[in-house]
Every structure is written in structure tokens, then in C-alpha cells.
Motif scaffolding. Structure first.
Motif, PDB file in Angstrom:
ATOM      1  N   ASP A  49      26.161 -42.978  23.656  1.00 23.07           N
ATOM      2  CA  ASP A  49      25.452 -44.052  24.144  1.00 23.07           C
ATOM      3  C   ASP A  49      25.668 -44.703  25.546  1.00 23.07           C
ATOM      4  O   ASP A  49      25.296 -45.701  26.022  1.00 23.07           O
ATOM      5  N   MET A  50      26.628 -44.168  26.017  1.00 25.34           N
ATOM      6  CA  MET A  50      27.232 -44.249  27.671  1.00 25.34           C
ATOM      7  C   MET A  50      27.200 -43.213  28.516  1.00 25.34           C
ATOM      8  O   MET A  50      28.429 -42.935  28.789  1.00 25.34           O
ATOM      9  N   GLY A  51      26.223 -42.480  28.695  1.00 30.00           N
ATOM     10  CA  GLY A  51      26.224 -41.267  29.709  1.00 30.00           C
ATOM     11  C   GLY A  51      26.009 -41.771  31.233  1.00 30.00           C
ATOM     12  O   GLY A  51      25.692 -43.117  31.209  1.00 30.00           O
ATOM     13  N   PRO A  52      25.795 -40.973  32.195  1.00 32.12           N
ATOM     14  CA  PRO A  52      25.331 -41.229  33.256  1.00 32.12           C
ATOM     15  C   PRO A  52      24.161 -42.081  33.362  1.00 32.12           C
ATOM     16  O   PRO A  52      24.078 -43.191  34.111  1.00 32.12           O
ATOM     17  N   PRO A  60      24.346 -35.646  36.671  1.00 28.54           N
ATOM     18  CA  PRO A  60      25.176 -36.405  37.478  1.00 28.54           C
ATOM     19  C   PRO A  60      24.296 -37.118  38.420  1.00 28.54           C
ATOM     20  O   PRO A  60      23.179 -36.514  38.620  1.00 28.54           O
ATOM     21  N   ARG A  61      24.904 -38.446  39.068  1.00 25.80           N
ATOM     22  CA  ARG A  61      24.247 -38.933  39.979  1.00 25.80           C
ATOM     23  C   ARG A  61      25.393 -39.764  40.664  1.00 25.80           C
ATOM     24  O   ARG A  61      26.477 -40.081  40.227  1.00 25.80           O
ATOM     25  N   LEU A  62      24.969 -40.457  41.707  1.00 27.61           N
ATOM     26  CA  LEU A  62      25.787 -41.555  42.526  1.00 27.61           C
ATOM     27  C   LEU A  62      25.036 -42.732  42.696  1.00 27.61           C
ATOM     28  O   LEU A  62      23.940 -42.876  42.936  1.00 27.61           O
ATOM     29  N   ILE A  63      25.761 -43.740  41.822  1.00 25.20           N
ATOM     30  CA  ILE A  63      25.367 -45.127  41.973  1.00 25.20           C
ATOM     31  C   ILE A  63      25.694 -45.926  43.124  1.00 25.20           C
ATOM     32  O   ILE A  63      26.837 -45.882  43.396  1.00 25.20           O
ATOM     33  N   ALA A  67      28.718 -40.783  38.697  1.00 27.76           N
ATOM     34  CA  ALA A  67      28.545 -40.988  37.350  1.00 27.76           C
ATOM     35  C   ALA A  67      28.258 -39.536  36.814  1.00 27.76           C
ATOM     36  O   ALA A  67      27.318 -38.922  37.085  1.00 27.76           O
ATOM     37  N   VAL A  68      29.082 -38.849  36.059  1.00 29.68           N
ATOM     38  CA  VAL A  68      28.938 -37.551  35.603  1.00 29.68           C
ATOM     39  C   VAL A  68      29.497 -37.239  34.046  1.00 29.68           C
ATOM     40  O   VAL A  68      30.234 -38.133  33.563  1.00 29.68           O
ATOM     41  N   GLU A  69      29.261 -36.114  33.576  1.00 29.26           N
ATOM     42  CA  GLU A  69      30.010 -35.719  32.378  1.00 29.26           C
ATOM     43  C   GLU A  69      30.617 -34.411  32.780  1.00 29.26           C
ATOM     44  O   GLU A  69      29.942 -33.644  32.959  1.00 29.26           O
ATOM     45  N   ASN A  70      31.794 -34.322  32.433  1.00 27.56           N
ATOM     46  CA  ASN A  70      32.369 -32.985  32.658  1.00 27.56           C
ATOM     47  C   ASN A  70      32.345 -32.115  31.580  1.00 27.56           C
ATOM     48  O   ASN A  70      33.189 -32.416  30.458  1.00 27.56           O
ATOM     49  N   ALA A  71      31.431 -31.532  31.319  1.00 26.98           N
ATOM     50  CA  ALA A  71      30.786 -30.660  30.035  1.00 26.98           C
ATOM     51  C   ALA A  71      31.276 -29.193  30.446  1.00 26.98           C
ATOM     52  O   ALA A  71      31.709 -28.694  31.234  1.00 26.98           O
ATOM     53  N   VAL A  72      31.033 -28.378  29.255  1.00 24.19           N
ATOM     54  CA  VAL A  72      31.425 -26.984  29.243  1.00 24.19           C
ATOM     55  C   VAL A  72      29.910 -26.321  28.888  1.00 24.19           C
ATOM     56  O   VAL A  72      28.979 -26.543  27.999  1.00 24.19           O
ATOM     57  N   SER A  73      29.512 -25.280  29.843  1.00 23.81           N
ATOM     58  CA  SER A  73      28.488 -24.627  29.726  1.00 23.81           C
ATOM     59  C   SER A  73      28.307 -23.444  30.545  1.00 23.81           C
ATOM     60  O   SER A  73      29.291 -23.278  31.227  1.00 23.81           O
TER      61      SER A  73
END
Length: 465
Positions: free
Chosen positions: A162-165, A212-215, A283-289
Motif C-alpha cells: 500500500d506504499m509503492g512509488p 519508478p519516478r522522481l517527485i 521513488a522506486v522499488e528494487n525488484a527482481v525480473s
């Protein structure tokens, strides 16, 4: 979520006496006879944090005592009296009029922070005792600080689902709308064109709805320029250098730097500080794909420096690098980054201290003085120039994760300083989490360093008294 507030002044508010152990006899002697007899019968010793409700002699409640402990306990603790907010019976309370002004201010702020509850998912048993704002304290300032701290805690405590980018962006939008700030967001598809390649690279493996994004938030049109940069890694798997499960359990707090700068920004705006404020949050998530960046990759940065990736779990400094380079282009009067950056910082100073780096002795001393005044402990760490070769791998300009395991927090700070070059800069390597409950600091997300910085702002930026 709603945050705690003071009770209105009322004749119905019961007296609350804060008692140091070495002044217990005098305090008891000043009580009405029924209350004094009860305290003596209960063996009240004014131990730090002890709370004793006092009868009125007619079957009712007259007031209460709160112990502050001896000098040693007071030196070790902070917000000692604030725990009473969770221990006293329901009702409104007022401090004894003879309370030391500094203690009254600390207790008032601590009371509001103690009353914080994260109840988004389950009821948490709100504190029922309310405090009347003590005479002589700046109640509006205390409210603003407590509200900013509550925002930081709410953001950190919210699970990553509930608190992603996108949700972090929404929180910044809400804040901007509340205070008339201007918000610009560079979305995933525009990051490369906007020359923010490191932010794109770290976040590109995430699902599309967590892109991802820049705020970029701006507020104020007069005064010195202040840029706050907060690490907004909304969840950190470690990337292809996958974290073990035990290390991943608290990674919802890896956006604690972003949460803290947003809380600090709220304090600044609510109090109307005469600054031109800019807040930058990658604001990012460091994910695996299949599209995740890899160990051994050499990445381009906004500043033009190349970075060799030796560990994809050292991603926070990468996204901060582009944001710092962007912020430095405007040459602000002061730029500060806050990040849950390294485990090395926790090994060095533990969970309670906020280590920070600054090349300016005067700035460091101002921050340290302010921290002591507002009970927001910090500890200066060195930008140790002889360690610079440790972040220079040869094959690229910089190494994101030097081998050897030594000086991890310092080398991370040196890495970031390269991208803030030319600016007056300070960096905070915070934890953002309170592992066990303490007065005014329940277990969970917590702001670190923000209150110290707010207190130091007049000196840091020459804002006057």
C-alpha cells in the motif's frame, strides 16, 4: 490518519505533578492530605516513568504523580514523562504550574508523540488521557512538529503493498495541496529523456503499476534555498543480489528517508519558515525480473560519472545520486539528504542515533546543539578523504559497493558527496525504525534528525530569531 492534539484549557483538567526522585519529599509535602497519604502508602519513589493516580478523599480522582527518576535516569532518558499519556485514566490533565519551562515543552511534544497510533489496519487502543498545552509553550509549533512526525511514521509503517512509488507520490501530492506547494513528477517513461538514468535503472524491474519516478516539490518564494533529498525505495528485495528473508522483513521502511524529508517539509511549511524549499524524492522499488540491473553493469549517471555495480543491494545511493546531481545544479544554500542507507551505520551507532556527515564544522556544531536541545540525538561521522580510493574501481569512475566490508557508511557518504559537489551539503544515514517501545516513540516507524534540523534551521540558513 488523524494525529493527536492538546485538550482545551478547562477547570476540569486534573493536576499532573512531574517529580524528580531527589525532590520527592517536597513534592509530597505540597499535596493535599488524602493524596499525600495515598502516595506514601503506595511507596511511590518517583522512578523514571512511574505513574500514580491520586485520590481526592471523596472516592474520586484528584490528580497524578509522574516520576522523572534520579539524575542518572534523567541523563539517560528522554521524554520520560510522556509515557503517562498511555498510562493515565481517561480525561484532561494539566501540568503543575511550577514545571520547568524546558521540561514542560519536552513533555508537551512527547505527549502528542506518545499518543500516536498507527490504526490503518487494526484499532490500536488510543491514549485516552489528553494534556492541556502548558502555559508558556508554543503550542502551534509543537502541534506542527508532532504532525510532521506523525506523517513520517504513517508513511514508514504502511506496508509496501500500500506504499509503492505511486502511493508515495500521492502522499507528496496531498502535502503539496495542503500547503500550496508546487509538485512536478517525472514518470518512468520520461526518466531517460530527463537524464535521470540511475533512477530508471534501479526501478525498471518493478511491475508497471510500481514504476519508478522522481517527485519534485517546491514551496516558498523568498528567503534562502533549501533542498531536501529523500531516498524513496518503497521496497528493497536486494535485486539480483537478493536479500535473505530475515533481512527483507523490514524493507517497507527503506523509504524512510523520503518519509522523513516529507515530515520535515510539513513542519517547515506549517510553521511558515522563510525559505525556498525544494524536496526531491526518487521513488522506486528494487525488484527482481528479467529487466533487473545486474552485478557488473556499468551505469551512466546524470552527472556524467560512470558507476560499476558490484552489488544490486546498494541501490539507494544510485537513485540518490541522480537526485543530488539535479539538486546541485541550482546551487542551493543548503542541501540535505536523508536515507536508510547502510547497515554499517546501525553497527556503528545502533538504532537510536542518527549519524550524519558534513564538511562544515559550523553546520555540524549547529545541528549537534539543536539535537541536544530537542532530544533528537545525532552523531557526526567523517567524510574521510583518505577512503576516497575505496570507491574508485578503475573500470568506472565509481564503485557502488566497495569490497572489504569496512567503513560502509563512510564510503556510501563519500559516494553521495561526489554528486553533491559544489554545494553546502549534509547527509543523514538514518534507521527510521524504533525496534522497541519507549516514551514518545512506539515500536515502528520513526523520524530521525528532522526535529534537530528544524531547530537548527535559523542558524544554518541565517533566518534570524
Amino acid at each position: 490518519m488523524p494525529h493527536a492534539d492538546f485538550a482545551p484549557a478547562s477547570a476540569e483538567a486534573r493536576p499532573l505533578h512531574l517529580v524528580a526522585a531527589d525532590r520527592l519529599d517536597a513534592a509530597l509535602a505540597a499535596l493535599p492530605a488524602p493524596a499525600r497519604a495515598w502516595a506514601e502508602a503506595q511507596g511511590f519513589k518517583a522512578a523514571a516513568g512511574a505513574v500514580l493516580p491520586l485520590p481526592d478523599g471523596a472516592g474520586g480522582l484528584w490528580g497524578a504523580l509522574v516520576g522523572l527518576g534520579d539524575a542518572k535516569a534523567r541523563a539517560r532518558g528522554r521524554f520520560i514523562a510522556a509515557g503517562a499519556a498511555s498510562k493515565l485514566p481517561e480525561g484532561d490533565w494539566r501540568l503543575d504550574g511550577e514545571t520547568d519551562p524546558a521540561l514542560a515543552e519536552e513533555t508537551a511534544l512527547g505527549w502528542l508523540m506518545e499518543s500516536y497510533r498507527f490504526d490503518r489496519y487494526a484499532r490500536q487502543g488510543a491514549a485516552k488521557a489528553r494534556l492541556v498545552a502548558p502555559e508558556g509553550v508554543d503550542a502551534d509549533r509543537i502541534r506542527a512538529i508532532a504532525a510532521g512526525e506523525a506523517l513520517t511514521r504513517d508513511l514508514i509503517n504502511t506496508p509496501a503493498a500500500d506504499m509503492g512509488p505511486a502511493e508515495l507520490e500521492e502522499a507528496a501530492e496531498d502535502l503539496a495541496e495542503a500547503y500550496g506547494a508546487r509538485l512536478a513528477v517525472t514518470q518512468a517513461g520520461d526518466l531517460i529523456a530527463a537524464n535521470l538514468p540511475l533512477i530508471h535503472t534501479v526501478g525498471r524491474a518493478a511491475a508497471p503499476h510500481r514504476a519508478p519516478r522522481l517527485i519534485d516539490m517546491r514551496w516558498g518564494d523568498a528567503g534562502p534555498t533549501l533542498t531536501l533529498v529523500g531516498k524513496g525505495v518503497c521496497f528493497d528485495t536486494g535485486g539480483l543480489n537478493l536479500k535473505p528473508g530475515a533481512s527483507m522483513g523490514l524493507m517497507k521502511k527503506d523509504m524512510g528517508g523520503a518519509a522523513t524529508v516529507l515530515g520535515l517539509a510539513q513542519m517547515i511549511m506549517a510553521l511558515g519558515l522563510k525559505v525556498r524549499l525544494r524536496v526531491l524524492i526518487p521513488a522506486v522499488e528494487n525488484a527482481v525480473s528479467g529487466d533487473a540491473f545486474r552485478p557488473g553493469d556499468i551505469l551512466q549517471s546524470r552527472k556524467g560519472l560512470t558507476v560499476e555495480v558490484n552489488n544490486t543491494d546498494a541501490e539507494g545511493r544510485l537513485v540518490l545520486a541522480d537526485a543530488l546531481a539535479l539538486g546541485a545544479e541550482e546551487n542551493p544554500d543548503l542541501m540535505i539528504s536523508m536515507a536508510t542507507l547502510t547497515g554499517a551505520a546501525r553497527v556503528a551507532v545502533g538504532a537510536d542515533l542518527a549519524p550524519f556527515y558534513s564538511d562544515a564544522d559550523a553546520d555540524a556544531e549547529a545541528i549537534a546543539r539543536a539535537a541536544r536541545k530537542v532530544a533528537d540525538p545525532v552523531w557526526r561521522m567523517p567524510f574521510h578523504d583518505p577512503y576516497e580510493p575505496m570507491i574508485e574501481p578503475g573500470i568506472a569512475d565509481l564503485d557502488n559497493a566497495p569490497s572489504g566490508g569496512m567503513a560502509g557508511s563512510i564510503t556510501a557518504a563519500l559516494f553521495l558527496r561526489r554528486f553533491a559537489e559544489g554545494t553546502r551539503y549534509a547527509h543523514f544515514d538514518i534507521y527510521g525504525w524504533n525496534p522497541k517501545p519507549a516514551p514518545a516513540r512506539p515500536k515502528g516507524g520513526v523520524g530521525m534528525g528532522a526535529r534537530a534540523l528544524l531547530e537548527a534551521m535559523p542558524e544554518l540558513l541565517g533566518l534570524g530569531a
